[in-house]
Design a protein around this motif. Structure first.
Motif, mmCIF file in Angstrom:
data_model
loop_
_atom_site.group_PDB
_atom_site.id
_atom_site.type_symbol
_atom_site.label_atom_id
_atom_site.label_comp_id
_atom_site.label_asym_id
_atom_site.label_seq_id
_atom_site.Cartn_x
_atom_site.Cartn_y
_atom_site.Cartn_z
ATOM 1 N N LYS A 124 -75.968 -38.058 30.482
ATOM 2 C CA LYS A 124 -74.686 -37.156 30.486
ATOM 3 C C LYS A 124 -73.513 -37.775 29.432
ATOM 4 N N PHE A 125 -73.653 -38.933 29.192
ATOM 5 C CA PHE A 125 -72.458 -39.707 28.547
ATOM 6 C C PHE A 125 -72.532 -39.013 27.314
ATOM 7 N N PRO A 126 -71.230 -38.744 26.669
ATOM 8 C CA PRO A 126 -71.099 -37.924 25.425
ATOM 9 C C PRO A 126 -71.741 -38.502 24.208
ATOM 10 N N LYS A 127 -72.253 -37.913 23.325
ATOM 11 C CA LYS A 127 -72.821 -38.693 22.288
ATOM 12 C C LYS A 127 -71.808 -39.176 21.275
ATOM 13 N N ILE A 128 -72.063 -40.450 20.867
ATOM 14 C CA ILE A 128 -71.284 -41.043 19.680
ATOM 15 C C ILE A 128 -71.526 -40.330 18.399
ATOM 16 N N VAL A 129 -70.495 -39.613 17.985
ATOM 17 C CA VAL A 129 -70.434 -39.016 16.502
ATOM 18 C C VAL A 129 -69.458 -39.524 15.619
ATOM 19 N N LYS A 130 -69.627 -39.300 14.412
ATOM 20 C CA LYS A 130 -68.456 -39.621 13.492
ATOM 21 C C LYS A 130 -67.190 -38.653 13.552
ATOM 22 N N SER A 131 -66.303 -39.790 13.813
ATOM 23 C CA SER A 131 -65.137 -39.014 13.963
ATOM 24 C C SER A 131 -64.089 -39.147 12.619
ATOM 25 N N ILE A 132 -64.211 -40.104 11.905
ATOM 26 C CA ILE A 132 -63.795 -40.274 10.698
ATOM 27 C C ILE A 132 -64.776 -40.545 9.585
ATOM 28 N N LYS A 133 -64.945 -39.683 8.376
ATOM 29 C CA LYS A 133 -65.857 -40.039 7.470
ATOM 30 C C LYS A 133 -64.976 -40.368 6.358
ATOM 31 N N ASP A 134 -65.654 -41.361 5.652
ATOM 32 C CA ASP A 134 -65.266 -41.920 4.163
ATOM 33 C C ASP A 134 -63.753 -42.508 4.300
ATOM 34 N N LEU A 135 -63.648 -43.296 5.192
ATOM 35 C CA LEU A 135 -62.348 -43.871 5.433
ATOM 36 C C LEU A 135 -62.339 -44.861 4.296
ATOM 37 N N LYS A 136 -61.147 -44.602 3.294
ATOM 38 C CA LYS A 136 -61.236 -45.525 2.079
ATOM 39 C C LYS A 136 -60.231 -46.957 2.363
ATOM 40 N N VAL A 137 -60.490 -47.968 1.860
ATOM 41 C CA VAL A 137 -59.732 -48.853 2.089
ATOM 42 C C VAL A 137 -59.799 -49.680 0.694
ATOM 43 N N THR A 138 -58.426 -49.603 0.051
ATOM 44 C CA THR A 138 -58.433 -50.349 -1.370
ATOM 45 C C THR A 138 -57.343 -51.662 -1.375
ATOM 46 N N SER A 139 -57.406 -52.344 -2.274
ATOM 47 C CA SER A 139 -56.536 -53.282 -2.179
ATOM 48 C C SER A 139 -55.817 -53.476 -3.819
ATOM 49 N N ASN A 140 -54.634 -53.798 -4.042
ATOM 50 C CA ASN A 140 -54.067 -54.207 -5.046
ATOM 51 C C ASN A 140 -53.541 -55.598 -5.125
ATOM 52 N N GLU A 141 -52.885 -56.166 -6.268
ATOM 53 C CA GLU A 141 -52.566 -57.460 -6.220
ATOM 54 C C GLU A 141 -51.553 -57.646 -5.212
ATOM 55 N N LYS A 142 -50.385 -56.888 -4.954
ATOM 56 C CA LYS A 142 -49.496 -57.194 -4.242
ATOM 57 C C LYS A 142 -50.077 -56.954 -2.647
ATOM 58 N N LEU A 143 -50.848 -56.001 -2.411
ATOM 59 C CA LEU A 143 -51.363 -56.036 -0.945
ATOM 60 C C LEU A 143 -52.240 -57.146 -0.810
ATOM 61 N N TYR A 144 -52.840 -57.525 -1.845
ATOM 62 C CA TYR A 144 -53.753 -58.580 -1.426
ATOM 63 C C TYR A 144 -53.036 -59.956 -1.124
ATOM 64 N N MET A 145 -52.064 -60.065 -1.964
ATOM 65 C CA MET A 145 -51.194 -61.398 -1.672
ATOM 66 C C MET A 145 -50.478 -61.195 -0.323
ATOM 67 N N ASN A 146 -50.033 -60.009 0.140
ATOM 68 C CA ASN A 146 -49.212 -59.961 1.324
ATOM 69 C C ASN A 146 -50.301 -59.791 2.563
ATOM 70 N N THR A 147 -51.579 -59.536 2.301
ATOM 71 C CA THR A 147 -52.380 -59.396 3.558
ATOM 72 C C THR A 147 -53.415 -60.618 3.638
ATOM 73 N N LYS A 148 -53.449 -61.650 2.934
ATOM 74 C CA LYS A 148 -54.260 -62.540 2.867
ATOM 75 C C LYS A 148 -54.483 -63.000 4.265
ATOM 76 N N LYS A 149 -53.550 -63.308 5.030
ATOM 77 C CA LYS A 149 -53.775 -63.874 6.550
ATOM 78 C C LYS A 149 -53.804 -62.422 7.471
ATOM 79 N N VAL A 150 -52.839 -61.457 7.242
ATOM 80 C CA VAL A 150 -53.078 -60.260 8.053
ATOM 81 C C VAL A 150 -54.178 -59.263 7.465
ATOM 82 N N SER A 151 -54.149 -58.106 8.232
ATOM 83 C CA SER A 151 -55.096 -57.174 7.753
ATOM 84 C C SER A 151 -54.441 -55.993 6.854
ATOM 85 N N ILE A 152 -55.169 -54.993 6.333
ATOM 86 C CA ILE A 152 -54.660 -53.927 5.611
ATOM 87 C C ILE A 152 -54.447 -52.906 6.815
#
Ligand code: GDP
Length: 417
Positions: free
Chosen positions: A348-376
């Motif tokens: 009876k439990f609802p089937k697990i299905v894709k709710s987000i397809k192709d979630l793209k996560v990119t990084s650039n120099e600034k983001l990389y420096m700022n997120t070394k410890k935290v996440s994107i």
């Protein structure tokens, strides 16, 4: 006068006189229940009351319409920090009348990992509330109703801004901790030699009635000039109340799929301890039958940190597909819990299905420096927890698919830098 009949009843447990230990335990404490909660708790049955407010407030929408017409009230909007933005009522600016002061209470802060940065969370909450249609915030409080954290400061602020004639309304989705917050207001106040308590439960939706509590049972908590009357006093014209409102049901909150035993598995009892994995392309991270994230494409391993009470597992995407295909035919002993129970329950439990397809996560120099410890960014499964994605190398793109039961209850949050 308040347009709807409010439902306040002080009830003694029916068996109190027969049970001496109970009698002692509850000697100093009486409980305030709406009739529905009382029957739910002690007679295990749901009654439908014929009181006038219920006819009027049959839907969440009619309740929110009612709120819109209110003027000069203090609105306490409560969210569950562990389920954000899933527990935020959307477009509140349109629903709360303009002349009301709105305080945002981020509850269950005790569940966050230790050493969180308070200012950072407030900035982040403000940004997200604004995105979801709530800009009109007088002040934000990070609280734990259960542990009484910041409750005194919150009460002081309410006293400061509250006019003599203002009622207070507590609004929020089901299960955010409205009843628990009222209990923390009540905890230290004794009225007529007794302490009061409202029902609080891990069963979502236990506060369905609008429960009106005369402000004077809170002592001076909300300001000295409270023109409140005693409980059961018929002179309603003069009474000022704290209204514990019906929880607004958000169909996207995943706990609606769960039974009592399963709910216990996802609700953390103490602060969450994050778990960090190195996550390679082609792998899938599973949270029982409630969530899954596949690292579908990418050139390098990344870092994924899980914040959840549920056990998480990493396997290959192929194996994950097989596990979920077979879930409904597993016996009790499977590891994708919840769901739990008989094969009928799993089916009876609802089937697990894709709710987000192709979630793209990119990084650039600034983001990389700022997120070394935290996440994107964070991927959140409403009420179940979240995982933070980090460690994406400069120039890399990591692509994910995110799954949930019936495709519901998933949010992506950017981490503000
Ligand atoms: P309501 O539906 O909004 O009235 O929510 P309740 O007050 O019934 O609380 C729902 C669940 O959240 C219960 O299991 C409470 O014990 C729990 N809860 C409420 N406040 C807190 C809190 O500050 N910290 C933690 N850890 N749990 C809380």
């Amino acid at each position: 006068m308040y347009p709807f009949e409010y439902s306040t009843s002080i009830q003694k447990k029916s068996n109190e006189n027969d049970n001496p230990s109970l009698k002692n335990q509850e000697k100093e404490e009486e409980r305030i229940f709406c009739q529905r909660c009382y029957n739910l708790k002690y007679h295990n049955k749901l009654i439908s009351s014929s009181s006038s407010w219920q006819e009027t407030l049959t839907t969440d929408k009619s309740f929110l319409n009612f709120l819109q017409k209110k003027q000069n009230s203090i609105i306490l909007t409560i969210i569950d920090i562990f389920d954000f933005p899933g527990s935020l009522i959307k477009n509140l600016d349109n629903l709360i009348g303009k002349n009301n002061s709105n305080i945002l209470i981020a509850n269950k802060i005790d569940l966050l990992p230790k050493n969180f940065d308070e200012n950072w969370i407030k900035i982040w909450l403000k940004k997200y509330c604004s995105m979801y249609g709530l800009k009109n915030i007088h002040k934000i409080f990070l609280c734990s109703a259960k542990k009484n954290w910041m409750i005194k400061d919150l009460c002081n602020e309410i006293s400061k801004i509250r006019n003599y004639n203002d009622d207070i309304y507590l609004i929020g989705n089901t299960n955010v901790g409205k009843s628990e917050l009222i209990n923390s207001f009540l905890r230290s106040f004794v009225y007529n030699g007794k302490k009061y308590k409202v029902t609080s439960s891990h069963i979502p939706g236990t506060t369905i009635n609008m429960l009106g509590l005369p402000l004077n049972i809170f002592g001076d908590t909300f300001g000295k000039n409270v023109k409140g009357m005693l409980l059961n006093n018929n002179n309603q014209e003069d009474q000022k109340f704290l209204f514990d409102t019906p929880g607004i049901v958000n169909e996207n909150q995943l706990f609606h799929f769960l039974d009592q035993e399963e709910l216990k598995m996802i609700l953390p009892q103490k602060n969450i301890r994050p778990l960090t994995y190195i996550f390679k392309p082609g792998k899938s991270l599973l949270f029982g039958g409630l969530g899954r994230i596949d690292y579908k494409e990418g050139t390098n391993p990344i870092r994924i940190t899980v914040f959840s009470e549920l056990d998480s597992h990493i396997t290959s995407i192929e194996k994950a597909n097989e596990f979920y295909e077979q879930l409904s035919s597993y016996e009790e002993n499977h590891f994708l819990k919840p769901p739990i129970g008989s094969i009928e329950r799993l089916k009876k439990f609802p089937k697990i299905v894709k709710s987000i397809k192709d979630l793209k996560v990119t990084s650039n120099e600034k983001l990389y420096m700022n997120t070394k410890k935290v996440s994107i960014l964070d991927v959140v499964w409403s009420g179940v927890g979240w995982c933070s994605i980090g460690g994406v190398r400069i120039g890399d793109t990591a692509i994910f698919d995110v799954w949930s039961p019936d495709g519901r209850g998933v949010y992506v949050r950017n981490v503000p830098l």
